[in-house]
Scaffold this active site. Structure first.
Site, mmCIF file in Angstrom:
data_model
loop_
_atom_site.group_PDB
_atom_site.id
_atom_site.type_symbol
_atom_site.label_atom_id
_atom_site.label_comp_id
_atom_site.label_asym_id
_atom_site.label_seq_id
_atom_site.Cartn_x
_atom_site.Cartn_y
_atom_site.Cartn_z
ATOM 1 N NE ARG A 240 -5.029 1.627 -0.439
ATOM 2 C CZ ARG A 240 -6.200 0.979 -0.358
ATOM 3 N NH1 ARG A 240 -6.430 -0.070 -1.134
ATOM 4 N NH2 ARG A 240 -7.145 1.391 0.456
ATOM 5 C CD GLU A 269 -5.688 2.893 -7.503
ATOM 6 O OE1 GLU A 269 -6.695 3.060 -6.801
ATOM 7 O OE2 GLU A 269 -4.837 2.008 -7.317
ATOM 8 C CG HIS A 288 -8.747 0.404 -6.188
ATOM 9 N ND1 HIS A 288 -7.855 1.235 -5.546
ATOM 10 C CD2 HIS A 288 -9.162 -0.483 -5.231
ATOM 11 C CE1 HIS A 288 -7.732 0.884 -4.276
ATOM 12 N NE2 HIS A 288 -8.516 -0.169 -4.056
HETATM 13 C C1 DGY Z 1 -10.143 -0.783 0.507
HETATM 14 O O1 DGY Z 1 -11.214 -0.797 1.121
HETATM 15 O O2 DGY Z 1 -9.100 -0.421 1.043
HETATM 16 C C2 DGY Z 1 -10.149 -1.258 -0.906
HETATM 17 O O3 DGY Z 1 -8.963 -0.993 -1.549
HETATM 18 C C3 DGY Z 1 -11.311 -0.678 -1.689
HETATM 19 O O4 DGY Z 1 -12.479 -1.128 -1.200
#
Ligand code: DGY
Length: 327
Positions: A240, A269, A288
């Site tokens: 993240r 983001e 992402h």
């Molecule tokens: C998640 O699932 O947390 C990823 O960052 C995106 O698929």
């Protein structure tokens, strides 16, 4: 008997959407871009369930707007830092996620970023596209060896462990730092534990982040952490964005404290087009896409739909984030 009413905040693969539609009155947000906050608040009104994306903040205001009938918040992601889970738990609302099915796809992307940054692949592609490939050059686009280098994995859960397996296959030395003891079933043979994050940062040529975003990991990689890294090291983030302090990263990349970064996730983001992380030559950013393979996204859709339907039917969803709701 009337069917449960649900709001689905984006079009997801049909494998999951058809399942949702088979059991519910589904209001599916049709656009590629997320619904505005106002739209979410309007559309969740009276909903029994919400199937949301990681880009939708789901907090007390959204739960209030939905009203007392809201039973399940099913996230189409493994990470759930966009959801106020404590608030949902307080209200007896089930929160679910999609663990496991995206492990390998995300590790593939993390390793692809490592390779791309190490061997300067995006710069090479850019040069060819711009007509700058005039000859073979003895000094051209020299990068960093992957074979034999040391990878430091921060967070040895499912995805960190899958990343470690890939790195071992490339004859890398693999270190990890994990707050708790990793589960035996995810601990690959041949990886070495670092007692402290600083030890890992000191020794690694590549540092790859695989921790969830929580108050404990917020800005875990700050200026101090970046200064611990080797000047030749590359940071990879597929976890993240807010696990890294963005301003500190921009500084460290600009003043040469580290050699580069390869990011699938950022804070903020999405990144605005003119953001320094987009403009810096030693930073590679993709939007992402860790889990973005056809089959992975389809499996996530089915899992999110099944979690939603189970919760609406009063059953225990397979991937419950807040099991205390049921106790
Ligand atoms: C998640 O699932 O947390 C990823 O960052 C995106 O698929």
């Amino acid at each position: 008997m009337s069917r449960p009413k649900v709001f689905v905040s984006r079009v997801i693969p049909n494998d999951g959407l058809d399942l949702v539609r088979s059991g519910c009155e589904a209001d599916v947000w049709p656009d590629g871009l997320p619904p505005s906050r106002g739209e979410v608040l309007k559309r969740v009104r009276g909903a029994d369930g919400v199937l949301c994306m990681l880009s939708d903040p789901i907090d007390a205001e959204v739960m209030d707007a939905a009203g007392p009938g809201l039973k399940v918040i099913s996230s189409y992601a493994v990470g759930f830092d966009n959801i106020d889970v404590a608030e949902a738990t307080r209200r007896g609302i089930l929160v679910t996620n999609t663990p496991g099915v995206l492990t390998e796809a995300t590790a593939d992307l993390a390793f692809a970023l490592l390779m791309a940054a190490a061997r300067r692949i995006p710069e090479g592609i850019d040069n060819v596209r711009k007509g700058l490939w005039k000859t073979w050059g003895p000094m051209t686009l020299r990068g960093h060896d992957v074979y034999g280098a040391t990878l430091g994995i921060v967070g040895l859960g499912r995805i960190g462990s899958a990343m470690a397996r890939r790195a071992l296959g490339f004859d890398m030395d693999v270190l990890y730092f994990n707050r708790g003891v990793p589960r035996d079933d995810v601990l690959p043979k041949g990886v070495s534990r670092c007692e402290t994050l600083n030890d890992l940062l000191d020794r690694s040529d590549f540092v790859s982040l695989h921790v969830p975003h929580t108050p404990d990991t917020h800005h875990l990689i700050d200026r101090n952490a970046l200064d611990r890294m080797k000047r030749t090291a590359i940071l990879i983030n597929t976890a993240r964005g807010a696990v890294v302090n963005t301003d500190a990263l921009v500084e460290a990349l600009s003043d040469g404290a580290i050699a580069g970064a390869a990011l699938d996730v950022t804070d903020p983001e999405p990144l605005p087009a003119g953001h320094p992380l987009v403009l810096l030559g030693n930073c590679l950013v993709v939007p992402h896409i860790g889990s973005a393979s056809y089959s992975t996204r389809a499996r996530m859709a089915v899992m999110a739909a099944e979690n939603l339907l189970a919760g609406l039917a009063g059953k225990r969803p397979a991937n419950l984030v807040n099991p205390e709701v049921l106790s």
